[in-house]
Write a protein that holds these residues in place. Sequence first.
Motif, short mmCIF file in Angstrom:
data_model
loop_
_atom_site.label_atom_id
_atom_site.label_comp_id
_atom_site.label_asym_id
_atom_site.label_seq_id
_atom_site.Cartn_x
_atom_site.Cartn_y
_atom_site.Cartn_z
N ILE A 246 9.40 14.79 -1.41
CA ILE A 246 10.10 14.03 -2.63
C ILE A 246 10.96 13.03 -1.86
O ILE A 246 10.91 11.78 -2.37
CB ILE A 246 10.63 15.20 -3.42
CG1 ILE A 246 9.47 15.50 -4.50
CG2 ILE A 246 11.44 14.29 -4.23
CD1 ILE A 246 10.15 16.65 -5.47
N PRO A 247 12.03 13.41 -0.92
CA PRO A 247 12.82 12.32 -0.42
C PRO A 247 11.87 11.33 0.13
O PRO A 247 12.16 9.87 0.07
CB PRO A 247 13.66 12.98 0.44
CG PRO A 247 13.89 14.44 -0.26
CD PRO A 247 12.34 14.72 -0.48
N ALA A 248 11.00 11.59 1.29
CA ALA A 248 10.19 10.60 1.72
C ALA A 248 9.42 9.72 0.45
O ALA A 248 9.20 8.48 0.90
CB ALA A 248 9.20 11.49 2.47
N MET A 249 8.94 10.32 -0.27
CA MET A 249 8.39 9.51 -1.56
C MET A 249 9.33 8.30 -2.04
O MET A 249 8.99 7.39 -2.14
CB MET A 249 7.63 10.42 -2.43
CG MET A 249 7.33 9.89 -3.88
SD MET A 249 7.12 11.13 -4.96
CE MET A 249 8.87 11.44 -5.32
N THR A 250 10.37 9.28 -2.38
CA THR A 250 11.52 8.28 -3.01
C THR A 250 11.95 7.01 -2.04
O THR A 250 12.04 5.90 -2.68
CB THR A 250 12.61 8.89 -3.41
OG1 THR A 250 12.21 9.94 -4.07
CG2 THR A 250 13.63 8.18 -4.27
N SER A 251 12.09 7.43 -0.86
CA SER A 251 12.51 6.28 -0.06
C SER A 251 11.44 5.44 0.32
O SER A 251 11.73 4.12 0.26
CB SER A 251 12.80 6.87 1.40
OG SER A 251 14.09 7.69 1.56
N THR A 252 10.00 5.53 0.47
CA THR A 252 9.15 4.71 0.36
C THR A 252 8.92 3.82 -0.60
O THR A 252 8.74 2.51 -0.56
CB THR A 252 7.72 5.59 0.68
OG1 THR A 252 7.75 6.26 1.67
CG2 THR A 252 6.60 4.48 0.71
N ALA B 185 0.84 -1.05 0.01
CA ALA B 185 0.04 -0.10 0.07
C ALA B 185 0.69 1.31 0.03
O ALA B 185 0.50 2.19 -0.98
CB ALA B 185 -0.88 -0.03 1.25
N PRO B 186 1.86 1.29 0.81
CA PRO B 186 2.86 2.60 0.72
C PRO B 186 3.28 2.90 -0.45
O PRO B 186 3.31 4.07 -1.09
CB PRO B 186 3.68 2.40 1.88
CG PRO B 186 3.23 1.42 2.76
CD PRO B 186 2.26 0.41 1.90
N PHE B 187 3.89 1.80 -1.28
CA PHE B 187 4.14 1.76 -2.70
C PHE B 187 3.27 2.60 -3.75
O PHE B 187 3.49 3.57 -4.32
CB PHE B 187 4.70 0.59 -3.33
CG PHE B 187 5.00 0.47 -4.59
CD1 PHE B 187 6.36 0.75 -5.07
CD2 PHE B 187 4.02 0.12 -5.67
CE1 PHE B 187 6.81 0.90 -6.25
CE2 PHE B 187 4.57 0.13 -6.93
CZ PHE B 187 5.97 0.64 -7.29
N ARG B 188 2.05 2.12 -3.69
CA ARG B 188 1.01 2.63 -4.42
C ARG B 188 0.91 4.07 -4.18
O ARG B 188 0.60 4.91 -5.18
CB ARG B 188 -0.37 1.84 -4.42
CG ARG B 188 -0.24 0.35 -4.59
CD ARG B 188 -1.59 0.01 -4.90
NE ARG B 188 -2.51 0.01 -3.75
CZ ARG B 188 -2.36 -1.20 -2.78
NH1 ARG B 188 -1.98 -2.18 -2.69
NH2 ARG B 188 -3.29 -0.76 -1.70
N ALA B 189 0.68 4.34 -2.75
CA ALA B 189 0.30 5.85 -2.33
C ALA B 189 1.46 6.81 -2.94
O ALA B 189 1.44 8.03 -3.24
CB ALA B 189 0.19 5.94 -1.02
#
Length: 451
Positions: A363-369, A253-257
């Motif tokens: 953006i870094p939080a998104m990339t790390s997720t 789920a975190p990947f999709r979000a």
Amino acid sequence: MLLFTLAIGFVMAMIDVTAVNTALSDISADLGVPLEGLVWVVDAYTLTFAALLLAGGALADRYGARRVYQGGLALFVLGSVLCALAPSGVALVAARLLQGTGAALFMPSSLALLTHAEDDPKRRAKMFAGWAAIVSAAATVGPVAGGLLVESFGWRSIFWLNLPLGLLGIVLAQAKAPAPAPHARILGLLSHGLGAGALAALAFVLIEGPVLGWSSAPVLGALAAAVLLAVLLILRERDAAQPILPRALYGIAPFRAAVLTGMLINVGTFGHMFVVSLWMQGAHGSGALGTGLAILPMTAGAGVGNVLSGRAVARHGARLPLLTGMGGGAVAALLLAQAGAGTPPWLVIAGGTLMFLAVGYAIPAMTSTVMGAGGKDNASAAGAALNASRQIGALLGVAGAGTILHTVPVWGARLAIAYVAIATAYALACVAIYRRVQPATNGALAAGAVE
């Protein structure tokens, strides 16, 4: 040096994208390109970039990430040289398609090489933040460099700049980048072709619809083709033994979000850049350098947000920086919706800087997720999926902005509609993050992320 080596491809791409925005009026005047043609100049690059990113990830897995990274840089440089030599708008658009193909090769490869360079999740999060900050610094330099080059040497000089950068990247990658072993992976060329065709048809609808008429035969035909190709792609991928995106990623789920968030971020940032560039040049008579100076603090704000986010993700996990960044971006967009033709440029620049600072924080939080969900086994595919979604967002953002500018004659209404749409996109990202990304526990980067 490793971070710079692996960021240099995206550095070229960001300088290119931001510099092209400052040169739009000059390109239009020199080659006789109308508004919809300018949208194609921006979106042709984005189209092949988005359509071929997943193929780039598969090629990196199959033939080696470093080799594909270097090949992508070489192709991007070739496309840049052809852009610099383009005798017409059509030739320029064709060369931009080639640039996008090269970018589709080097982008997922660079993220995969970063993932292989560091095992510890917290250190990797800081590496991604540093990588994003280097890219943002390039985006900061891009508008001013583009404006100076255009006013001093003409718009073609912004493409010549990529020649030394690309060659340097190829040499540094050979000397500094790791070389993870390739592993067998089916390329799925038919699926990639269906996806590329669907995106191309959708781009034609969004860009040419306001010009030819939404009910015209070419536009309706392209819309039907986009829907048909998308349906065929879904049916093929559902039954494929090895889909172009590993099925394991769909269940996280975190990947999709995070992937959705990436798309919505670029809808806003690229739509905003396109609108502001033409607003500065059309409503205020700014030249290329003036437009570049206006964009400068906005892109610098994104870089500051990247740096601040790296520590926050390592300490608190991804959810809080994601919600803070996207919520702040939505508020800033609503403030920008109050602007009009007579609004002082510094107010719009201040609002845009606030918006870029906020989304840069996310953006870094998104990339790390995303990369945490992919792990080492699916690093290339996860990076390709994220960047494909972001480029689709850029394509939709610029095409949507072009549609608004073409159909709405007054700058006040244009800005209001554009920024309300951006605020809505960012609010949707907040909803997805709130529902799908859980608070971190015991120092984890994001609950549900798979190492």
